[in-house]
Motif scaffolding. Structure first.
Motif, short mmCIF file in Angstrom:
data_model
loop_
_atom_site.label_atom_id
_atom_site.label_comp_id
_atom_site.label_asym_id
_atom_site.label_seq_id
_atom_site.Cartn_x
_atom_site.Cartn_y
_atom_site.Cartn_z
N VAL A 1 -1.48 9.84 -10.04
CA VAL A 1 -2.62 10.48 -9.39
C VAL A 1 -3.92 9.87 -9.88
CG1 VAL A 1 -3.94 12.63 -9.20
CG2 VAL A 1 -1.45 12.66 -8.89
N GLU A 2 -4.05 9.70 -11.18
CA GLU A 2 -5.28 9.17 -11.76
C GLU A 2 -5.50 7.72 -11.33
OE1 GLU A 2 -8.82 9.72 -13.52
OE2 GLU A 2 -7.25 11.24 -13.24
N ALA A 3 -4.42 6.91 -11.34
CA ALA A 3 -4.55 5.50 -10.97
C ALA A 3 -4.95 5.34 -9.51
CB ALA A 3 -3.24 4.77 -11.25
N SER A 4 -4.45 6.23 -8.65
CA SER A 4 -4.71 6.10 -7.21
C SER A 4 -6.18 6.33 -6.86
CB SER A 4 -3.84 7.09 -6.44
OG SER A 4 -4.29 8.43 -6.62
N LYS A 5 -6.93 6.88 -7.77
CA LYS A 5 -8.35 7.10 -7.51
C LYS A 5 -9.15 5.80 -7.55
CE LYS A 5 -8.14 11.76 -9.52
NZ LYS A 5 -8.60 12.64 -10.63
N ASN A 6 -8.58 4.78 -8.23
CA ASN A 6 -9.31 3.53 -8.43
C ASN A 6 -8.57 2.31 -7.89
OD1 ASN A 6 -11.45 4.76 -10.06
ND2 ASN A 6 -9.84 5.06 -11.58
N GLN A 7 -7.32 2.46 -7.49
CA GLN A 7 -6.56 1.34 -6.97
C GLN A 7 -5.60 1.81 -5.89
OE1 GLN A 7 -4.88 0.68 -10.99
NE2 GLN A 7 -2.85 0.70 -10.02
N LEU B 1 0.36 16.14 -4.00
CA LEU B 1 -0.32 15.22 -4.91
C LEU B 1 -1.73 14.92 -4.44
CD1 LEU B 1 2.59 12.74 -5.78
CD2 LEU B 1 1.75 14.67 -7.12
N THR B 2 -1.91 14.83 -3.12
CA THR B 2 -3.25 14.61 -2.56
C THR B 2 -4.17 15.79 -2.88
OG1 THR B 2 -2.35 13.26 -0.76
CG2 THR B 2 -4.54 14.19 -0.44
N GLU B 3 -3.61 17.00 -2.79
CA GLU B 3 -4.39 18.19 -3.14
C GLU B 3 -4.83 18.16 -4.60
OE1 GLU B 3 -5.03 21.44 -1.16
OE2 GLU B 3 -5.17 19.62 0.07
N GLU B 4 -4.08 17.42 -5.42
CA GLU B 4 -4.42 17.30 -6.84
C GLU B 4 -5.30 16.08 -7.13
OE1 GLU B 4 -3.63 19.60 -9.39
OE2 GLU B 4 -3.33 20.71 -7.52
N GLY B 5 -5.78 15.43 -6.05
CA GLY B 5 -6.74 14.35 -6.23
C GLY B 5 -6.23 12.96 -5.97
N ALA B 6 -4.96 12.81 -5.61
CA ALA B 6 -4.40 11.48 -5.38
C ALA B 6 -4.86 10.92 -4.04
CB ALA B 6 -2.87 11.53 -5.41
N SER B 7 -4.90 9.59 -3.96
CA SER B 7 -5.16 8.88 -2.71
C SER B 7 -4.01 7.89 -2.51
CB SER B 7 -6.50 8.14 -2.77
OG SER B 7 -6.73 7.41 -1.58
N ILE B 8 -3.04 8.26 -1.67
CA ILE B 8 -1.80 7.50 -1.55
C ILE B 8 -1.61 7.00 -0.12
CG2 ILE B 8 0.72 7.65 -1.77
CD1 ILE B 8 0.30 9.85 -3.84
N ASP B 9 -1.33 5.72 0.02
CA ASP B 9 -0.97 5.15 1.32
C ASP B 9 0.54 5.33 1.49
OD1 ASP B 9 -3.55 4.38 1.80
OD2 ASP B 9 -3.26 2.33 1.09
N VAL B 10 0.95 5.82 2.65
CA VAL B 10 2.36 6.16 2.87
C VAL B 10 2.97 5.24 3.92
CG1 VAL B 10 3.97 7.96 3.57
CG2 VAL B 10 1.94 8.56 2.25
#
Length: 279
Positions: free
Chosen positions: A108-114, A134-143
Motif C-alpha cells: 500500500v505504501e509503495a503504491s503511493k509513489n510507484q 486496499l484502495t480504501e486504505e490508500g493504495a493506488s493499484i493498476d489491475v
C-alpha cells in the motif's frame, strides 16, 4: 454451469458439487459446463435462457452481485432462483518470493509513489473486493483482469504482475514450494493452518480490510416450487458427503448452509453492501 474458466475457485466448487450430487445415484447425471468471459457476464447471460428449466443449476459466487453494479448486463442475482449457499471464502494476497514488498502494508505504501500492478480474476469478483479494500486504505493499484485464479497465478509466476489476491487453496501450493510469499490475508482471523497461519491478517498490519465471499447454487428463474425444493433437498444430501467435507477442509472454506428464502434474504443484504462499494 459455472461462469468462469477451468482452474479457479468457482470451477472447483462446481465440480465438487457435481461430484457430490452424482454420488447420490439419484437417477440423474450432473455435468459441469464452463461459459467463461466478461468476468462472468457470458455465463450468467447464457443461464438466463434456461428460464423455467428445472434441470439446470448455476454454481455462482459474489461476482453475480457486483457485476451488474458496474456493467450494463441483462441480469441480476434476482433473475435466478436461490437454492443453497454452501460455503464462504476469503482471500490471501501473494507476491513472488523476490518481491520488494513483504506485507500488504508495504505494498500500500509503495503504491503511493510507484506503479504497482496486480492481477484479478474478473473485474468485479472477490479479487476486485480485495483491491477495493486496499484502495480504501490508500493504495493506488493498476489491475489486469484474467479469466480465472489459475491464470492470475500463472501471470504472477511469469513476472507479468507484482501481486495478486487468491483463494487460500490456490495459493498454498506456491507458498509451500517457496515461489510465492504471503503479504496478508483478508480474513478476520489467521487461517487455522500450519503454513497459512504464519501469514498475518491485513488488520494486524494496521489495515481495516477484510473480504468475505459466498459460494452457492442457484436454479434458473421461474422454476416451479417443487423443482426448487427437490434440488434444495438433493444439495443438502450432497453436503453430507465426505466429498463435500474434504472440499471444505482442503480449500480452507467456512461451512455455510442457507437455503431457499433464507439464502435469498442473505443475498438481498449482501447486495446492499455491494451497492455501497460499487454503486
Amino acid at each position: 454451469m459455472v461462469a468462469f474458466a477451468p482452474g479457479g475457485g468457482s470451477d472447483r466448487s462446481a465440480r465438487v458439487i457435481a461430484q457430490a450430487l452424482n454420488e447420490l445415484e439419484a437417477g440423474f447425471d450432473v455435468n459441469v459446463e464452463n461459459k467463461e468471459g466478461g468476468s462472468g457476464a457470458v455465463g450468467w447471460s447464457t443461464f438466463l435462457s434456461e428460464e423455467g428449466n428445472g434441470n439446470t443449476l448455476l454454481v455462482a459466487e459474489t461476482a453475480i452481485n457486483t457485476l451488474p453494479k458496474v456493467y450494463d448486463v441483462p441480469f441480476t442475482y434476482r433473475s435466478f432462483t436461490p437454492l443453497v449457499m454452501f460455503a464462504e471464502d476469503s482471500r490471501i494476497v501473494v507476491a513472488p518470493k523476490d518481491s520488494p514488498y513483504r506485507t500488504c502494508a508495504e505494498l500500500v505504501e509503495a503504491s503511493k509513489n510507484q506503479r504497482v500492478v496486480a492481477g484479478s480474476s474478473g473485474r468485479t469478483g472477490a479479487d476486485s473486493l480485495v483491491v477495493h479494500e486496499l484502495t480504501e486504505e490508500g493504495a493506488s493499484i493498476d489491475v489486469v483482469p484474467y479469466g480465472s485464479t489459475g491464470e492470475v497465478l500463472t501471470a504472477l509466476l511469469g513476472g507479468q504482475i507484482a501481486a495478486a489476491p487468491a483463494s487460500a487453496a490456490s495459493a498454498k501450493p506456491y507458498l509451500e514450494s517457496g515461489d510465492f510469499i504471503g503479504l496478508c490475508t483478508m480474513t478476520e482471523k489467521r487461517y487455522d493452518d500450519p503454513l497459512l497461519g504464519t501469514v498475518p491478517t491485513a488488520k494486524e498490519q494496521g489495515l481495516d480490510a477484510t473480504v468475505t465471499i459466498w459460494r452457492g447454487v442457484l436454479g434458473a428463474g421461474g422454476i416451479a416450487d417443487v423443482q426448487r425444493d427437490y434440488w434444495i433437498a438433493r444439495i443438502h444430501e450432497a453436503m453430507n458427503s465426505q466429498t463435500y467435507r474434504d472440499y471444505l477442509a482442503k480449500d480452507l472454506l467456512i461451512p455455510a448452509n442457507l437455503s431457499g428464502a433464507e439464502f435469498g434474504a442473505f443475498l438481498d443484504r449482501y447486495d446492499q453492501r455491494m451497492q455501497e462499494i460499487f454503486g
